[in-house]
Scaffold this motif. Structure first.
Motif, PDB file in Angstrom:
ATOM      1  N   MET A   1       0.840  -1.201   0.000  1.00  0.00           N
ATOM      2  CA  MET A   1       0.000   0.000   0.000  1.00  0.00           C
ATOM      3  C   MET A   1       0.877   1.253   0.000  1.00  0.00           C
ATOM      4  SD  MET A   1      -2.999   1.114   2.697  1.00  0.00           S
ATOM      5  CE  MET A   1      -1.847   1.644   3.951  1.00  0.00           C
ATOM      6  N   VAL A   2       0.516   2.233  -0.795  1.00  0.00           N
ATOM      7  CA  VAL A   2       1.279   3.472  -0.882  1.00  0.00           C
ATOM      8  C   VAL A   2       0.923   4.383   0.291  1.00  0.00           C
ATOM      9  CG1 VAL A   2       1.660   5.572  -2.224  1.00  0.00           C
ATOM     10  CG2 VAL A   2       1.464   3.367  -3.385  1.00  0.00           C
ATOM     11  N   VAL A   3       1.928   4.815   1.033  1.00  0.00           N
ATOM     12  CA  VAL A   3       1.731   5.789   2.099  1.00  0.00           C
ATOM     13  C   VAL A   3       1.597   7.168   1.477  1.00  0.00           C
ATOM     14  CG1 VAL A   3       2.731   6.827   4.170  1.00  0.00           C
ATOM     15  CG2 VAL A   3       3.056   4.386   3.723  1.00  0.00           C
ATOM     16  N   ARG A   4       0.587   7.895   1.858  1.00  0.00           N
ATOM     17  CA  ARG A   4       0.359   9.239   1.330  1.00  0.00           C
ATOM     18  C   ARG A   4       0.879  10.291   2.313  1.00  0.00           C
ATOM     19  NH1 ARG A   4      -3.463   9.699  -2.905  1.00  0.00           N
ATOM     20  NH2 ARG A   4      -3.658  11.895  -2.330  1.00  0.00           N
ATOM     21  N   PRO A   5       1.282  11.449   1.807  1.00  0.00           N
ATOM     22  CA  PRO A   5       1.650  12.546   2.704  1.00  0.00           C
ATOM     23  C   PRO A   5       0.469  12.937   3.594  1.00  0.00           C
ATOM     24  CG  PRO A   5       2.415  12.990   0.479  1.00  0.00           C
ATOM     25  CD  PRO A   5       1.519  11.788   0.389  1.00  0.00           C
ATOM     26  N   ASN A   6       0.791  13.460   4.771  1.00  0.00           N
ATOM     27  CA  ASN A   6      -0.247  13.853   5.719  1.00  0.00           C
ATOM     28  C   ASN A   6       0.288  15.006   6.558  1.00  0.00           C
ATOM     29  OD1 ASN A   6      -2.434  14.011   7.418  1.00  0.00           O
ATOM     30  ND2 ASN A   6      -1.927  12.164   8.583  1.00  0.00           N
ATOM     31  N   VAL A   7      -0.232  16.194   6.320  1.00  0.00           N
ATOM     32  CA  VAL A   7       0.218  17.383   7.037  1.00  0.00           C
ATOM     33  C   VAL A   7      -0.970  17.989   7.781  1.00  0.00           C
ATOM     34  CG1 VAL A   7       1.223  19.690   6.840  1.00  0.00           C
ATOM     35  CG2 VAL A   7       2.041  17.846   5.360  1.00  0.00           C
ATOM     36  N   LYS A   8      -0.808  18.134   9.101  1.00  0.00           N
ATOM     37  CA  LYS A   8      -1.882  18.713   9.917  1.00  0.00           C
ATOM     38  C   LYS A   8      -1.621  20.177  10.220  1.00  0.00           C
ATOM     39  CE  LYS A   8      -2.934  14.238  12.036  1.00  0.00           C
ATOM     40  NZ  LYS A   8      -2.931  13.427  13.285  1.00  0.00           N
ATOM     41  N   GLU A   9      -0.434  20.474  10.684  1.00  0.00           N
ATOM     42  CA  GLU A   9      -0.052  21.848  10.996  1.00  0.00           C
ATOM     43  C   GLU A   9       1.403  22.042  10.619  1.00  0.00           C
ATOM     44  OE1 GLU A   9       0.171  24.960  14.815  1.00  0.00           O
ATOM     45  OE2 GLU A   9      -0.247  22.832  15.129  1.00  0.00           O
ATOM     46  N   LEU A  10       1.695  23.129   9.899  1.00  0.00           N
ATOM     47  CA  LEU A  10       3.061  23.374   9.434  1.00  0.00           C
ATOM     48  C   LEU A  10       3.406  24.858   9.538  1.00  0.00           C
ATOM     49  CD1 LEU A  10       5.452  21.793   8.137  1.00  0.00           C
ATOM     50  CD2 LEU A  10       4.607  22.593   5.939  1.00  0.00           C
ATOM     51  N   PRO A  11       4.423  25.206  10.300  1.00  0.00           N
ATOM     52  CA  PRO A  11       5.140  24.298  11.206  1.00  0.00           C
ATOM     53  C   PRO A  11       4.345  24.041  12.480  1.00  0.00           C
ATOM     54  CG  PRO A  11       6.017  26.514  11.395  1.00  0.00           C
ATOM     55  CD  PRO A  11       4.994  26.561  10.291  1.00  0.00           C
ATOM     56  N   GLY A  12       4.499  22.849  13.020  1.00  0.00           N
ATOM     57  CA  GLY A  12       3.872  22.503  14.285  1.00  0.00           C
ATOM     58  C   GLY A  12       4.612  23.143  15.447  1.00  0.00           C
ATOM     59  N   PRO A  13       4.125  22.983  16.652  1.00  0.00           N
ATOM     60  CA  PRO A  13       4.735  23.652  17.821  1.00  0.00           C
ATOM     61  C   PRO A  13       6.182  23.253  18.083  1.00  0.00           C
ATOM     62  CG  PRO A  13       3.042  22.057  18.489  1.00  0.00           C
ATOM     63  CD  PRO A  13       2.904  22.240  17.014  1.00  0.00           C
TER      64      PRO A  13
END
Length: 445
Positions: A1-13
């Motif tokens: 299975m291909v792992v997809r990018p996942n960004v929640k907060e950029l930059p994070g704390p």
């Protein structure tokens, strides 16, 4: 299975705090936290995980270093095994067999039916510095010819070869004298502003004529030691010259006894689908400068060169860490991995090029999609008709992409390079192209 990018907060704390401390402690001039605010925690192949748990696709390969990907298990194992034996034994004073093994591998892979030797350094800039000394010492000639838009490093001597951006030169004059620059044959953005499509032969002829008519009008050709070039201009925009360019350049060089010095720091070690990019063009250069990817992330660089221009007396040139045993162990493994990957690179490189060409046809702001293997780029313009450069849009696309988990790097004034690890799959390319198109649309709004 291909792992997809996942960004929640950029930059994070966590990233914000580290970036703040970074600029307090380090004297850096190239990092841009507004564009690429990534603080890495660990990497795996094409994937980068930051300290806040965000996941990215690294389409910059650690700025051209990680051709075999982040933390390749075979490279990690080679480094571990060597580190358990010894981590340093200065090659300028002592001996170890692995240095010979890697040198022989690199010399065998280099084109040219003539004896070769290798001198090890630590970085691409150092490799080009060593090349200049080799040329001067081996030929007795002190002058060089390089190209506009070229990048060969930022140290004081090679800065005279670099002609990429004026900011790299600002406040560092005088650089080493004796370097002449000439236009590079760019099929999309030709330096002579030929109306309409410039035929490849015409572009090549213009370069050769420029050297003969203008450079050799005031520079004695018998004083020129080498013409220094990138087989594909990297920082200059991933410009692929016409297929016959280097054959014609070699004819001119041979006519005057001038060497050809091939800077493969960014384009070598499998990046283009051949081990050395110059193999696409059918000539054997007199020197090949290598660096970046050869150590799999461990600093290693050097020059494969004609044996008849070698330093032949102790003390002529040396480097305490050049050819460090841990880096050499990594390099031996990298060479073997890349040789195995070359057919794959040609396949997925063609696929990436096809996907980028489809986007070129679809969007008015993509003026050109070009490249070889996994050294691909698009040039961002205001319109295809005018070809007016659009660096502001290019920068916005890069910013939008990283927000979505795709690390891209600019090159030239207005281009974006696509240089993922050579291990990438077509499925991962599809994910990256989806993110890139979303980022382009967002930047256009």
């Amino acid at each position: 299975m291909v792992v997809r990018p996942n960004v929640k907060e950029l930059p994070g704390p966590k990233a914000q705090e580290i970036i703040k401390k970074n600029f307090e402690a380090l004297a850096v001039t190239t990092q841009d936290p507004d564009t690429l605010p990534i603080v890495i925690d660990h990497g795996d192949g094409i994937l980068v995980y930051d300290v806040d748990g965000n996941v990215f696709y690294d389409f910059g390969s650690g700025v051209g270093v990680l051709n075999v990907g982040h933390a390749h298990p075979r490279v990690v194992e080679a480094v571990k095994k060597q580190a358990e034996k010894f981590t340093h034994f200065a090659l300028n004073d002592f001996f170890y067999e692995n240095a010979i093994i890697l040198a022989n591998k690199l010399a065998e892979l280099a084109p040219g039916d003539f004896p070769k030797k290798v001198v090890y350094q630590n970085s691409g800039a150092e490799a080009n510095e060593a090349m200049m000394k080799l040329v001067k010492y081996g030929t007795g000639r002190k002058r060089f010819i390089a190209f506009y838009h070229a990048f060969h490093g930022r140290t004081q001597a090679v800065l005279s070869l670099t002609a990429s951006k004026w900011v790299q030169q600002e406040r560092f004059f005088p650089t080493m004298p004796g370097v002449e620059h000439i236009p590079y044959p760019n099929p999309y953005r030709n330096p002579w502003h030929i109306d309409g499509y410039a035929e490849p032969d015409e572009l090549v002829n213009r370069v050769i004529e420029f050297i003969e008519e203008y450079v050799f009008r005031h520079v004695p050709p018998e004083e020129v030691g080498a013409i220094v070039f990138e087989p594909i201009q990297g920082e200059g925009g991933y410009v692929v010259p016409p297929k016959n360019f280097f054959k014609e350049l070699k004819k001119l060089a041979d006519n005057y006894g001038i060497l050809l010095a091939d800077d493969e720091v960014q384009m070598g070690v499998g990046r283009t689908g051949k081990f050395w990019a110059i193999e696409h063009f059918g000539i054997a250069p007199d020197t090949i400068q290598f660096g970046k990817a050869i150590g799999g992330g461990i600093p290693l660089a050097g020059v494969v060169h004609r044996a008849d221009i070698a330093f032949d007396k102790p003390g002529r040139h040396a480097s305490t860490f050049g050819g460090n045993p841990v880096a050499i162990a990594a390099g031996i493994e990298v060479v073997e991995i890349v040789k195995e990957l070359l057919p794959h690179v040609q396949d997925v490189g063609d696929y990436l090029h096809k996907r980028l060409k489809e986007l070129e046809e679809k969007y008015e702001v993509i003026g050109d999609a070009r490249g070889l293997g996994l050294a691909q780029a698009v040039e961002i313009v205001k319109s295809k008709d005018t070809k007016e450069k659009h660096p502001e849009l290019r920068n916005e696309i890069v910013k939008e992409a990283v927000k979505r988990g795709l690390i891209l790097l600019g090159c030239g004034d207005n281009s974006i390079r696509f240089i993922p690890p050579l291990t990438i799959s077509k499925e991962e390319i599809d994910v990256a192209m989806e993110i890139f198109e979303e980022s382009l649309k967002a930047a256009l709004q």
